[in-house]
Write an enzyme that holds these catalytic residues in place. Structure first.
Site, PDB file in Angstrom:
ATOM      1  N   ASP A 112       0.828  -1.210   0.000  1.00  0.00           N
ATOM      2  CA  ASP A 112       0.000   0.000   0.000  1.00  0.00           C
ATOM      3  C   ASP A 112       0.864   1.263   0.000  1.00  0.00           C
ATOM      4  O   ASP A 112       2.028   1.231   0.404  1.00  0.00           O
ATOM      5  CB  ASP A 112      -0.880   0.036   1.260  1.00  0.00           C
ATOM      6  CG  ASP A 112      -2.119  -0.845   1.125  1.00  0.00           C
ATOM      7  OD1 ASP A 112      -2.425  -1.286   0.009  1.00  0.00           O
ATOM      8  OD2 ASP A 112      -2.782  -1.069   2.157  1.00  0.00           O
ATOM      9  N   GLN A 146      -0.085   6.814  -5.977  1.00  0.00           N
ATOM     10  CA  GLN A 146      -1.197   7.739  -5.699  1.00  0.00           C
ATOM     11  C   GLN A 146      -1.188   8.875  -6.725  1.00  0.00           C
ATOM     12  O   GLN A 146      -0.261   9.689  -6.741  1.00  0.00           O
ATOM     13  CB  GLN A 146      -1.039   8.319  -4.294  1.00  0.00           C
ATOM     14  CG  GLN A 146      -1.119   7.280  -3.181  1.00  0.00           C
ATOM     15  CD  GLN A 146      -0.357   7.714  -1.941  1.00  0.00           C
ATOM     16  OE1 GLN A 146       0.771   8.193  -2.035  1.00  0.00           O
ATOM     17  NE2 GLN A 146      -0.961   7.535  -0.774  1.00  0.00           N
ATOM     18  N   ARG A 193      -0.906  -0.784  -8.713  1.00  0.00           N
ATOM     19  CA  ARG A 193      -2.274  -0.385  -8.353  1.00  0.00           C
ATOM     20  C   ARG A 193      -2.288   1.139  -8.301  1.00  0.00           C
ATOM     21  O   ARG A 193      -1.613   1.738  -7.478  1.00  0.00           O
ATOM     22  CB  ARG A 193      -2.629  -0.959  -6.978  1.00  0.00           C
ATOM     23  CG  ARG A 193      -3.918  -0.377  -6.410  1.00  0.00           C
ATOM     24  CD  ARG A 193      -4.129  -0.813  -4.970  1.00  0.00           C
ATOM     25  NE  ARG A 193      -4.333  -2.245  -4.868  1.00  0.00           N
ATOM     26  CZ  ARG A 193      -4.222  -2.919  -3.724  1.00  0.00           C
ATOM     27  NH1 ARG A 193      -3.891  -2.310  -2.619  1.00  0.00           N
ATOM     28  NH2 ARG A 193      -4.440  -4.220  -3.696  1.00  0.00           N
ATOM     29  N   LYS A 234      -6.262   7.245  -6.353  1.00  0.00           N
ATOM     30  CA  LYS A 234      -6.156   8.712  -6.321  1.00  0.00           C
ATOM     31  C   LYS A 234      -5.297   9.160  -5.138  1.00  0.00           C
ATOM     32  O   LYS A 234      -4.539  10.106  -5.242  1.00  0.00           O
ATOM     33  CB  LYS A 234      -7.545   9.339  -6.219  1.00  0.00           C
ATOM     34  CG  LYS A 234      -8.329   9.257  -7.525  1.00  0.00           C
ATOM     35  CD  LYS A 234      -9.614  10.063  -7.453  1.00  0.00           C
ATOM     36  CE  LYS A 234     -10.367   9.986  -8.770  1.00  0.00           C
ATOM     37  NZ  LYS A 234     -11.673  10.660  -8.709  1.00  0.00           N
ATOM     38  N   ARG A 271     -10.705   7.465   6.868  1.00  0.00           N
ATOM     39  CA  ARG A 271     -10.373   7.881   5.494  1.00  0.00           C
ATOM     40  C   ARG A 271     -11.571   7.675   4.566  1.00  0.00           C
ATOM     41  O   ARG A 271     -11.807   8.453   3.651  1.00  0.00           O
ATOM     42  CB  ARG A 271      -9.131   7.136   4.970  1.00  0.00           C
ATOM     43  CG  ARG A 271      -7.836   7.610   5.626  1.00  0.00           C
ATOM     44  CD  ARG A 271      -6.608   7.127   4.873  1.00  0.00           C
ATOM     45  NE  ARG A 271      -6.385   5.693   4.973  1.00  0.00           N
ATOM     46  CZ  ARG A 271      -5.824   5.087   6.016  1.00  0.00           C
ATOM     47  NH1 ARG A 271      -5.408   5.769   7.063  1.00  0.00           N
ATOM     48  NH2 ARG A 271      -5.663   3.780   6.026  1.00  0.00           N
ATOM     49  N   ARG A 272     -12.369   6.625   4.834  1.00  0.00           N
ATOM     50  CA  ARG A 272     -13.578   6.417   4.005  1.00  0.00           C
ATOM     51  C   ARG A 272     -14.595   7.525   4.283  1.00  0.00           C
ATOM     52  O   ARG A 272     -15.249   8.020   3.378  1.00  0.00           O
ATOM     53  CB  ARG A 272     -14.228   5.042   4.284  1.00  0.00           C
ATOM     54  CG  ARG A 272     -13.329   3.836   4.063  1.00  0.00           C
ATOM     55  CD  ARG A 272     -12.896   3.602   2.627  1.00  0.00           C
ATOM     56  NE  ARG A 272     -11.849   4.408   2.061  1.00  0.00           N
ATOM     57  CZ  ARG A 272     -10.517   4.285   2.274  1.00  0.00           C
ATOM     58  NH1 ARG A 272     -10.060   3.383   3.089  1.00  0.00           N
ATOM     59  NH2 ARG A 272      -9.658   5.056   1.666  1.00  0.00           N
ATOM     60  N   GLU A 316     -13.867  10.663   2.412  1.00  0.00           N
ATOM     61  CA  GLU A 316     -13.968  10.641   0.946  1.00  0.00           C
ATOM     62  C   GLU A 316     -15.300  11.152   0.428  1.00  0.00           C
ATOM     63  O   GLU A 316     -15.417  11.509  -0.727  1.00  0.00           O
ATOM     64  CB  GLU A 316     -13.761   9.204   0.431  1.00  0.00           C
ATOM     65  CG  GLU A 316     -12.308   8.877   0.209  1.00  0.00           C
ATOM     66  CD  GLU A 316     -12.022   7.385   0.253  1.00  0.00           C
ATOM     67  OE1 GLU A 316     -10.850   7.037   0.379  1.00  0.00           O
ATOM     68  OE2 GLU A 316     -12.989   6.592   0.194  1.00  0.00           O
TER      69      GLU A 316
HETATM   70  P1  FDA Z   1     -13.607   9.589  -5.811  1.00  0.00           P
HETATM   71  O1  FDA Z   1     -13.249   9.733  -4.384  1.00  0.00           O
HETATM   72  O2  FDA Z   1     -13.521  10.795  -6.676  1.00  0.00           O
HETATM   73  O3  FDA Z   1     -15.047   8.963  -5.894  1.00  0.00           O
HETATM   74  C1  FDA Z   1     -15.737   8.783  -7.100  1.00  0.00           C
HETATM   75  C2  FDA Z   1     -17.078   8.148  -6.806  1.00  0.00           C
HETATM   76  O4  FDA Z   1     -16.886   6.862  -6.231  1.00  0.00           O
HETATM   77  C3  FDA Z   1     -17.933   8.866  -5.798  1.00  0.00           C
HETATM   78  O5  FDA Z   1     -18.674   9.902  -6.397  1.00  0.00           O
HETATM   79  C4  FDA Z   1     -18.794   7.764  -5.270  1.00  0.00           C
HETATM   80  O6  FDA Z   1     -19.803   7.433  -6.186  1.00  0.00           O
HETATM   81  C5  FDA Z   1     -17.831   6.622  -5.206  1.00  0.00           C
HETATM   82  N1  FDA Z   1     -17.128   6.564  -3.926  1.00  0.00           N
HETATM   83  C6  FDA Z   1     -15.835   6.877  -3.732  1.00  0.00           C
HETATM   84  N2  FDA Z   1     -15.487   6.713  -2.447  1.00  0.00           N
HETATM   85  C7  FDA Z   1     -16.583   6.298  -1.817  1.00  0.00           C
HETATM   86  C8  FDA Z   1     -16.846   5.968  -0.478  1.00  0.00           C
HETATM   87  N3  FDA Z   1     -15.908   6.059   0.502  1.00  0.00           N
HETATM   88  N4  FDA Z   1     -18.097   5.561  -0.163  1.00  0.00           N
HETATM   89  C9  FDA Z   1     -19.045   5.475  -1.115  1.00  0.00           C
HETATM   90  N5  FDA Z   1     -18.850   5.787  -2.411  1.00  0.00           N
HETATM   91  C10 FDA Z   1     -17.635   6.195  -2.761  1.00  0.00           C
HETATM   92  N6  FDA Z   1      -5.311   5.193  -1.051  1.00  0.00           N
HETATM   93  C11 FDA Z   1      -4.034   5.421  -0.621  1.00  0.00           C
HETATM   94  O7  FDA Z   1      -3.678   6.556  -0.330  1.00  0.00           O
HETATM   95  N7  FDA Z   1      -3.169   4.356  -0.504  1.00  0.00           N
HETATM   96  C12 FDA Z   1      -3.501   3.092  -0.850  1.00  0.00           C
HETATM   97  O8  FDA Z   1      -2.687   2.180  -0.744  1.00  0.00           O
HETATM   98  C13 FDA Z   1      -4.823   2.856  -1.326  1.00  0.00           C
HETATM   99  N8  FDA Z   1      -5.240   1.598  -1.684  1.00  0.00           N
HETATM  100  C14 FDA Z   1      -6.447   1.448  -2.315  1.00  0.00           C
HETATM  101  C15 FDA Z   1      -6.800   0.204  -2.835  1.00  0.00           C
HETATM  102  C16 FDA Z   1      -7.968   0.066  -3.548  1.00  0.00           C
HETATM  103  C17 FDA Z   1      -8.306  -1.274  -4.141  1.00  0.00           C
HETATM  104  C18 FDA Z   1      -8.828   1.194  -3.742  1.00  0.00           C
HETATM  105  C19 FDA Z   1     -10.086   1.076  -4.539  1.00  0.00           C
HETATM  106  C20 FDA Z   1      -8.513   2.401  -3.181  1.00  0.00           C
HETATM  107  C21 FDA Z   1      -7.332   2.548  -2.457  1.00  0.00           C
HETATM  108  N9  FDA Z   1      -6.996   3.764  -1.873  1.00  0.00           N
HETATM  109  C22 FDA Z   1      -5.713   3.949  -1.401  1.00  0.00           C
HETATM  110  C23 FDA Z   1      -8.016   4.843  -1.704  1.00  0.00           C
HETATM  111  C24 FDA Z   1      -8.000   5.828  -2.851  1.00  0.00           C
HETATM  112  O9  FDA Z   1      -6.810   6.578  -2.835  1.00  0.00           O
HETATM  113  C25 FDA Z   1      -9.189   6.793  -2.791  1.00  0.00           C
HETATM  114  O10 FDA Z   1      -9.150   7.502  -1.597  1.00  0.00           O
HETATM  115  C26 FDA Z   1     -10.541   6.133  -2.913  1.00  0.00           C
HETATM  116  O11 FDA Z   1     -10.505   5.045  -3.794  1.00  0.00           O
HETATM  117  C27 FDA Z   1     -11.586   7.124  -3.458  1.00  0.00           C
HETATM  118  O12 FDA Z   1     -11.183   7.581  -4.736  1.00  0.00           O
HETATM  119  P2  FDA Z   1     -11.972   7.204  -6.087  1.00  0.00           P
HETATM  120  O13 FDA Z   1     -10.942   6.971  -7.151  1.00  0.00           O
HETATM  121  O14 FDA Z   1     -12.857   6.071  -5.841  1.00  0.00           O
HETATM  122  O15 FDA Z   1     -12.703   8.504  -6.547  1.00  0.00           O
END
Ligand code: FDA
Length: 321
Positions: free
Chosen positions: A145, A174, A195, A198, A299-300, A303
């Site tokens: 990660d 990231q 992987r 964002k 962190r969730r 978001e």
């Molecule tokens: P964004 O946050 O812009 O969300 C786009 C859309 O997705 C939202 O409008 C909503 O519909 C949906 N959505 C997103 N987050 C949601 C939530 N919490 N609850 C409900 N709906 C949601 N980060 C990091 O810093 N280090 C790491 O090692 C990892 N590892 C990792 C593994 C995996 C498999 C994933 C999917 C994510 C990570 N992350 C991470 C987290 C990542 O950096 C980021 O914070 C989240 O994925 C949210 O970004 P999105 O790309 O989903 O887009």
């Protein structure tokens, strides 16, 4: 609301996610609240294996994270390694796959001792190596990660060392960091599994894009580089703008559905995960478990305004009972 959330609430929640006192108080609560359960299926190996079975039944792959981060004591780092070894032993016999490893674990180097004052980097490397060796024995994978930007150089250096012996190792980048396009170019050239996410921490403007649209633009640029490279891109995002861009990018790079994968977090956009898997794509779900859920959970919440509202409403309902 979205502007206030991004500029004020999000940084405040992320700051709270690193407050030790709050963390200790919150983690003493059992993971029974529906809100935490939505993102963290349980505290034990048995509970995570139940979730893995459901995900595997719907043809999704899994990456399991034993929750914990920022250990300050070498014994805690050793305990984390032992937890991963117990988990990998429990996966033995379930992990076999055809080409792609259907089961893997995700590890945070800060949970393996990276930030320890004396020899932190070496301790984390040795601990991660122990986890990788056991993963190899049971046919599972490992992805490292990405955490706070101050650890990025050390994390990428440790991942590079591990890839010499474990070329299948995954590394997280990231897209919000300014440096990441260059990191993508480098890892795409050496054929690594990457992987791309964002980024989930509150990083300063000196090192990271802070505007959501700029982060998405950076993500798409980085993904293009990974798709055009010789490695295995893992598209870790729930963002429809990202997901929709993937098929054309894959086509242009001559990649079939088996040459990359989508990844999402447990409990987020479950219908979309199923839709992508039903269409024949590789979809992997990141499943966290354990008692130290506080940092991950916060962190969730940071978001998405809707998650925070849901959480506050559930708290109000509980205290009104
Ligand atoms: P964004 O946050 O812009 O969300 C786009 C859309 O997705 C939202 O409008 C909503 O519909 C949906 N959505 C997103 N987050 C949601 C939530 N919490 N609850 C409900 N709906 C949601 N980060 C990091 O810093 N280090 C790491 O090692 C990892 N590892 C990792 C593994 C995996 C498999 C994933 C999917 C994510 C990570 N992350 C991470 C987290 C990542 O950096 C980021 O914070 C989240 O994925 C949210 O970004 P999105 O790309 O989903 O887009």
């Amino acid at each position: 609301m979205a502007g206030v959330f991004a500029s004020t609430l999000r940084p405040a929640i992320l700051a709270a996610s690193r407050t030790k006192g709050l963390r200790r108080a919150a983690e003493r609560l059992p993971v029974t609240s529906n809100v935490v359960h939505r993102f963290v299926p349980g505290e034990t190996i048995d509970s995570v294996l139940d979730s893995v079975a459901v995900l595997r039944d719907s043809r999704r792959y899994v990456s399991i994270d034993y929750l914990g981060e920022d250990v300050t004591d070498v014994d805690d780092a050793t305990a984390t390694v032992q937890a991963y070894l117990a988990l990998l032993d429990a996966l033995d016999g379930r992990a076999a796959g055809d080409g792609v490893r259907p089961l893997e674990v995700s590890v945070k180097l800060s949970a393996l001792g990276q930030a320890l004052d004396r020899d932190g980097k070496k301790i984390a490397l040795d601990n991660a190596r122990t986890v990788c060796e056991r993963a190899q024995q049971v046919g599972a994978g490992v992805t490292v990660d990405a955490e706070d930007h101050r650890s990025t150089d050390s994390t990428l250096s440790i991942s590079g060392d591990l890839r010499v012996d474990f070329p299948w190792l995954g590394t997280v980048l990231q897209a919000y960091l300014h440096r990441t396009l260059d990191d993508c170019r480098e890892l795409a050239t050496v054929g690594a599994r990457v992987r791309l996410c964002k980024g989930a921490y509150d990083e300063p403007a000196s090192v990271a894009y802070r505007d959501p649209a700029e982060v998405t633009d950076s993500y798409l640029r980085c993904l293009q580089v990974l798709m055009a490279g010789s490695g295995y891109p893992m598209v870790a995002s729930h963002d429809p703008q990202v997901i929709d861009a993937v098929p054309a990018m894959a086509r242009e790079s001559g990649r079939g559905v088996g040459d990359f994968e989508y990844q999402m977090l447990y409990g987020i956009r479950d219908d979309e995960q199923r839709r992508l898997a039903d269409a024949g794509n590789h979809v992997r779900v990141y499943v966290p478990y354990g008692t130290q859920w506080y940092g991950y959970f916060m962190r969730r919440l940071a978001e998405r305004p809707a998650n925070l509202t849901f959480f506050l409403r559930a708290l109000a309902e509980r205290s009104g009972r």
